[in-house]
Design a protein around this motif. Structure first.
Motif, PDB file in Angstrom:
ATOM      1  N   ARG A 290       0.811  -1.211   0.000  1.00 59.61           N
ATOM      2  CA  ARG A 290       0.000   0.000   0.000  1.00 59.61           C
ATOM      3  C   ARG A 290       0.849   1.269   0.000  1.00 59.61           C
ATOM      4  O   ARG A 290       0.316   2.370  -0.179  1.00 59.61           O
ATOM      5  CB  ARG A 290      -0.939  -0.003   1.211  1.00 59.61           C
ATOM      6  CG  ARG A 290      -2.010  -1.079   1.138  1.00 59.61           C
ATOM      7  CD  ARG A 290      -2.875  -1.069   2.376  1.00 59.61           C
ATOM      8  NE  ARG A 290      -3.951  -2.048   2.305  1.00 59.61           N
ATOM      9  CZ  ARG A 290      -4.799  -2.311   3.314  1.00 59.61           C
ATOM     10  NH1 ARG A 290      -4.677  -1.648   4.449  1.00 59.61           N
ATOM     11  NH2 ARG A 290      -5.740  -3.219   3.171  1.00 59.61           N
ATOM     12  N   SER A 291       2.147   1.117   0.215  1.00 61.78           N
ATOM     13  CA  SER A 291       3.038   2.276   0.235  1.00 61.78           C
ATOM     14  C   SER A 291       3.768   2.467  -1.092  1.00 61.78           C
ATOM     15  O   SER A 291       4.648   3.324  -1.202  1.00 61.78           O
ATOM     16  CB  SER A 291       4.066   2.123   1.364  1.00 61.78           C
ATOM     17  OG  SER A 291       3.436   1.997   2.616  1.00 61.78           O
ATOM     18  N   ARG A 292       3.420   1.693  -2.097  1.00 59.96           N
ATOM     19  CA  ARG A 292       4.144   1.728  -3.370  1.00 59.96           C
ATOM     20  C   ARG A 292       4.128   3.102  -4.027  1.00 59.96           C
ATOM     21  O   ARG A 292       5.051   3.464  -4.736  1.00 59.96           O
ATOM     22  CB  ARG A 292       3.549   0.704  -4.345  1.00 59.96           C
ATOM     23  CG  ARG A 292       3.842  -0.749  -4.001  1.00 59.96           C
ATOM     24  CD  ARG A 292       3.234  -1.663  -5.038  1.00 59.96           C
ATOM     25  NE  ARG A 292       3.771  -1.361  -6.368  1.00 59.96           N
ATOM     26  CZ  ARG A 292       3.061  -1.434  -7.488  1.00 59.96           C
ATOM     27  NH1 ARG A 292       1.784  -1.780  -7.442  1.00 59.96           N
ATOM     28  NH2 ARG A 292       3.615  -1.165  -8.652  1.00 59.96           N
ATOM     29  N   PHE A 293       3.077   3.854  -3.804  1.00 57.72           N
ATOM     30  CA  PHE A 293       2.924   5.135  -4.502  1.00 57.72           C
ATOM     31  C   PHE A 293       3.067   6.313  -3.540  1.00 57.72           C
ATOM     32  O   PHE A 293       2.347   7.299  -3.640  1.00 57.72           O
ATOM     33  CB  PHE A 293       1.585   5.176  -5.236  1.00 57.72           C
ATOM     34  CG  PHE A 293       1.349   3.954  -6.088  1.00 57.72           C
ATOM     35  CD1 PHE A 293       2.160   3.694  -7.188  1.00 57.72           C
ATOM     36  CD2 PHE A 293       0.358   3.043  -5.770  1.00 57.72           C
ATOM     37  CE1 PHE A 293       1.966   2.565  -7.966  1.00 57.72           C
ATOM     38  CE2 PHE A 293       0.147   1.910  -6.551  1.00 57.72           C
ATOM     39  CZ  PHE A 293       0.959   1.665  -7.648  1.00 57.72           C
ATOM     40  N   ASN A 294       4.002   6.164  -2.600  1.00 57.70           N
ATOM     41  CA  ASN A 294       4.341   7.254  -1.675  1.00 57.70           C
ATOM     42  C   ASN A 294       3.216   7.568  -0.695  1.00 57.70           C
ATOM     43  O   ASN A 294       2.969   8.734  -0.361  1.00 57.70           O
ATOM     44  CB  ASN A 294       4.728   8.528  -2.446  1.00 57.70           C
ATOM     45  CG  ASN A 294       5.426   9.552  -1.570  1.00 57.70           C
ATOM     46  OD1 ASN A 294       6.129   9.193  -0.634  1.00 57.70           O
ATOM     47  ND2 ASN A 294       5.220  10.819  -1.867  1.00 57.70           N
ATOM     48  N   THR A 295       2.538   6.544  -0.220  1.00 58.27           N
ATOM     49  CA  THR A 295       1.537   6.693   0.834  1.00 58.27           C
ATOM     50  C   THR A 295       2.058   5.992   2.084  1.00 58.27           C
ATOM     51  O   THR A 295       2.474   4.839   2.025  1.00 58.27           O
ATOM     52  CB  THR A 295       0.189   6.079   0.421  1.00 58.27           C
ATOM     53  OG1 THR A 295      -0.345   6.802  -0.689  1.00 58.27           O
ATOM     54  CG2 THR A 295      -0.810   6.141   1.576  1.00 58.27           C
ATOM     55  N   ILE A 296       2.036   6.691   3.207  1.00 57.02           N
ATOM     56  CA  ILE A 296       2.498   6.116   4.476  1.00 57.02           C
ATOM     57  C   ILE A 296       1.306   5.576   5.247  1.00 57.02           C
ATOM     58  O   ILE A 296       0.303   6.282   5.427  1.00 57.02           O
ATOM     59  CB  ILE A 296       3.231   7.177   5.310  1.00 57.02           C
ATOM     60  CG1 ILE A 296       4.503   7.643   4.584  1.00 57.02           C
ATOM     61  CG2 ILE A 296       3.596   6.626   6.693  1.00 57.02           C
ATOM     62  CD1 ILE A 296       5.235   8.770   5.289  1.00 57.02           C
ATOM     63  N   LEU A 297       1.392   4.322   5.693  1.00 58.63           N
ATOM     64  CA  LEU A 297       0.317   3.728   6.476  1.00 58.63           C
ATOM     65  C   LEU A 297       0.515   4.008   7.965  1.00 58.63           C
ATOM     66  O   LEU A 297       1.631   3.918   8.477  1.00 58.63           O
ATOM     67  CB  LEU A 297       0.246   2.218   6.247  1.00 58.63           C
ATOM     68  CG  LEU A 297      -0.744   1.768   5.160  1.00 58.63           C
ATOM     69  CD1 LEU A 297      -0.306   2.265   3.800  1.00 58.63           C
ATOM     70  CD2 LEU A 297      -0.891   0.252   5.149  1.00 58.63           C
ATOM     71  N   ILE A 298      -0.581   4.347   8.629  1.00 57.78           N
ATOM     72  CA  ILE A 298      -0.560   4.614  10.067  1.00 57.78           C
ATOM     73  C   ILE A 298      -1.527   3.657  10.756  1.00 57.78           C
ATOM     74  O   ILE A 298      -2.681   3.517  10.336  1.00 57.78           O
ATOM     75  CB  ILE A 298      -1.032   6.045  10.397  1.00 57.78           C
ATOM     76  CG1 ILE A 298      -0.424   7.073   9.461  1.00 57.78           C
ATOM     77  CG2 ILE A 298      -0.748   6.388  11.847  1.00 57.78           C
ATOM     78  CD1 ILE A 298      -1.021   8.457   9.640  1.00 57.78           C
ATOM     79  N   GLU A 299      -1.074   3.013  11.808  1.00 57.04           N
ATOM     80  CA  GLU A 299      -1.978   2.199  12.616  1.00 57.04           C
ATOM     81  C   GLU A 299      -3.002   3.100  13.285  1.00 57.04           C
ATOM     82  O   GLU A 299      -2.697   4.257  13.627  1.00 57.04           O
ATOM     83  CB  GLU A 299      -1.200   1.459  13.705  1.00 57.04           C
ATOM     84  CG  GLU A 299      -0.579   0.156  13.269  1.00 57.04           C
ATOM     85  CD  GLU A 299      -0.006  -0.569  14.477  1.00 57.04           C
ATOM     86  OE1 GLU A 299      -0.802  -0.960  15.357  1.00 57.04           O
ATOM     87  OE2 GLU A 299       1.214  -0.714  14.530  1.00 57.04           O
ATOM     88  N   ILE A 300      -4.200   2.581  13.495  1.00 58.61           N
ATOM     89  CA  ILE A 300      -5.272   3.368  14.105  1.00 58.61           C
ATOM     90  C   ILE A 300      -4.821   4.003  15.415  1.00 58.61           C
ATOM     91  O   ILE A 300      -5.030   5.195  15.648  1.00 58.61           O
ATOM     92  CB  ILE A 300      -6.517   2.471  14.348  1.00 58.61           C
ATOM     93  CG1 ILE A 300      -7.111   2.020  13.016  1.00 58.61           C
ATOM     94  CG2 ILE A 300      -7.563   3.220  15.171  1.00 58.61           C
ATOM     95  CD1 ILE A 300      -8.261   1.045  13.159  1.00 58.61           C
ATOM     96  N   LYS A 301      -4.168   3.212  16.264  1.00 64.72           N
ATOM     97  CA  LYS A 301      -3.777   3.719  17.580  1.00 64.72           C
ATOM     98  C   LYS A 301      -2.666   4.770  17.502  1.00 64.72           C
ATOM     99  O   LYS A 301      -2.421   5.490  18.474  1.00 64.72           O
ATOM    100  CB  LYS A 301      -3.330   2.564  18.479  1.00 64.72           C
ATOM    101  CG  LYS A 301      -2.080   1.848  18.015  1.00 64.72           C
ATOM    102  CD  LYS A 301      -1.716   0.724  18.970  1.00 64.72           C
ATOM    103  CE  LYS A 301      -0.423   0.020  18.541  1.00 64.72           C
ATOM    104  NZ  LYS A 301      -0.080  -1.084  19.468  1.00 64.72           N
ATOM    105  N   GLU A 302      -1.972   4.868  16.366  1.00 66.73           N
ATOM    106  CA  GLU A 302      -0.885   5.827  16.204  1.00 66.73           C
ATOM    107  C   GLU A 302      -1.333   7.126  15.533  1.00 66.73           C
ATOM    108  O   GLU A 302      -0.551   8.072  15.419  1.00 66.73           O
ATOM    109  CB  GLU A 302       0.242   5.196  15.364  1.00 66.73           C
ATOM    110  CG  GLU A 302       0.922   4.008  16.015  1.00 66.73           C
ATOM    111  CD  GLU A 302       1.719   4.416  17.248  1.00 66.73           C
ATOM    112  OE1 GLU A 302       2.338   5.501  17.204  1.00 66.73           O
ATOM    113  OE2 GLU A 302       1.713   3.684  18.244  1.00 66.73           O
ATOM    114  N   THR A 303      -2.582   7.167  15.097  1.00 66.63           N
ATOM    115  CA  THR A 303      -3.053   8.291  14.279  1.00 66.63           C
ATOM    116  C   THR A 303      -2.926   9.633  14.981  1.00 66.63           C
ATOM    117  O   THR A 303      -2.377  10.590  14.413  1.00 66.63           O
ATOM    118  CB  THR A 303      -4.521   8.067  13.866  1.00 66.63           C
ATOM    119  OG1 THR A 303      -4.648   6.799  13.234  1.00 66.63           O
ATOM    120  CG2 THR A 303      -4.966   9.154  12.896  1.00 66.63           C
ATOM    121  N   ILE A 304      -3.417   9.722  16.196  1.00 65.59           N
ATOM    122  CA  ILE A 304      -3.388  10.999  16.919  1.00 65.59           C
ATOM    123  C   ILE A 304      -1.954  11.477  17.099  1.00 65.59           C
ATOM    124  O   ILE A 304      -1.642  12.657  16.864  1.00 65.59           O
ATOM    125  CB  ILE A 304      -4.087  10.867  18.288  1.00 65.59           C
ATOM    126  CG1 ILE A 304      -5.577  10.543  18.096  1.00 65.59           C
ATOM    127  CG2 ILE A 304      -3.917  12.145  19.099  1.00 65.59           C
ATOM    128  CD1 ILE A 304      -6.321  10.282  19.389  1.00 65.59           C
TER     129      ILE A 304
END
Length: 298
Positions: free
Chosen positions: A157-171
């Motif tokens: 999901r990060s192939r196109f320069n998108t960083i994934l954030i876990e739900i608990k890490e969002t804030i």
């Protein structure tokens, strides 16, 4: 055991992602027959959801939506596998943004942007937006228990320069970015069903009062982030279009908007799509499982 499952499954997923689209959808048709007629995967859940959401339709009309939704479900999950190796040029052709210029103009205001998303059409391919914007793209996701598959999903999901954030890490991530003045475009899937014990707001969705996630709106208001609805629409098999829909009018001031109004507007936009073309929604999700359980103090 987690690693064994991963190394056995990965070669199959990679090879499958390389299948030409013509053969790809033949396989999807086979999967639909297997999933719907043989396995009966969550058929009872889908049927109940459609009864709740569309009580005005007769049994035959709901059955038609049910079958179409399962066909699209198979397409969507298999298209997720395609993400592993699908070239960016091809994905941009298949997932097009109708008003990208609007988003790029909003970036010039030097404010982060929040995309409220739904489980509609192919929401997964939104990741192709990452290389088409100036801000950093972020997508909030739920961590997978298998650490090897979790790392694999993050890479894919990060192939196109998108960083994934876990739900608990969002804030934490949003707060740090805003302090550092690193503006981003954050994508939230906001139509899920939260736990009753963790809910402070209920609202009608397709005429039924349900608990609603409000974390996205809370961040929008706290950090003065621009809220948009990402309206993803089915065009043809393997082709989608997405439109950025403002959730705030030009003459409105964010801090003056009543609490939960942004969330309500998002839900209303999702409802419009469900009424117009319900077959492209993720009906296997138990969105209405908490109906009638609203605590008396809310």
């Amino acid at each position: 055991m987690n690693y064994l499952v991963y190394i056995l499954a990965y070669p199959f997923l990679w090879l499958f992602s390389r299948i030409p689209f013509a053969l790809f959808y033949i396989f999807s048709d086979f999967m639909y027959y297997l999933l719907y007629y043989v396995v009966g995967y969550r058929k009872r859940t889908v049927r109940k959801n459609l009864e709740l959401a569309f009580p005005n339709l007769n049994k035959e009309e709901r059955l038609e939506i049910e079958k179409k939704s399962f066909r699209h479900l198979c397409d969507t999950f298999l298209e997720m596998a395609k993400t592993i190796s699908l070239p960016e040029k091809e994905m941009r052709k298949r997932f097009q943004f109708t008003n990208l210029d609007y988003l790029l103009e909003l970036e010039k205001e030097n404010k982060s942007i929040m995309l409220f998303c739904a489980h509609y059409a192919n929401w997964e391919w939104t990741i192709v937006l990452g290389n088409q914007i100036n801000f950093q793209g972020f997508a909030v996701y739920k961590k997978i228990n298998n650490p090897y598959f979790d790392a694999f999903i993050k890479r894919t999901r990060s192939r196109f320069n998108t960083i994934l954030i876990e739900i608990k890490e969002t804030i934490r991530v949003v707060r740090k970015n805003e302090i550092d003045k690193k503006h981003g475009v954050y994508a939230f899937i906001s139509d899920q069903s939260p736990m009753v014990s963790q809910t402070n707001y209920w609202h009608e969705f397709m005429g039924i009062e349900v608990p609603v996630y409000t974390g996205g709106e809370a961040l929008v208001k706290k950090y003065d982030i621009t809220p948009l609805y990402l309206k993803v629409e089915y065009v043809s098999r393997g082709h989608y279009k997405a439109t950025f829909v403002p959730l705030l009018n030009e003459d409105e001031v964010l801090k003056e908007i009543p609490n939960y109004e942004i969330t309500n507007r998002f839900l209303k936009e999702v409802e419009k799509q469900l009424i117009e073309a319900p077959e492209y929604y993720f009906w296997t999700h138990k969105r209405w499982k908490h109906r009638g359980k609203k605590p008396k103090n809310l």
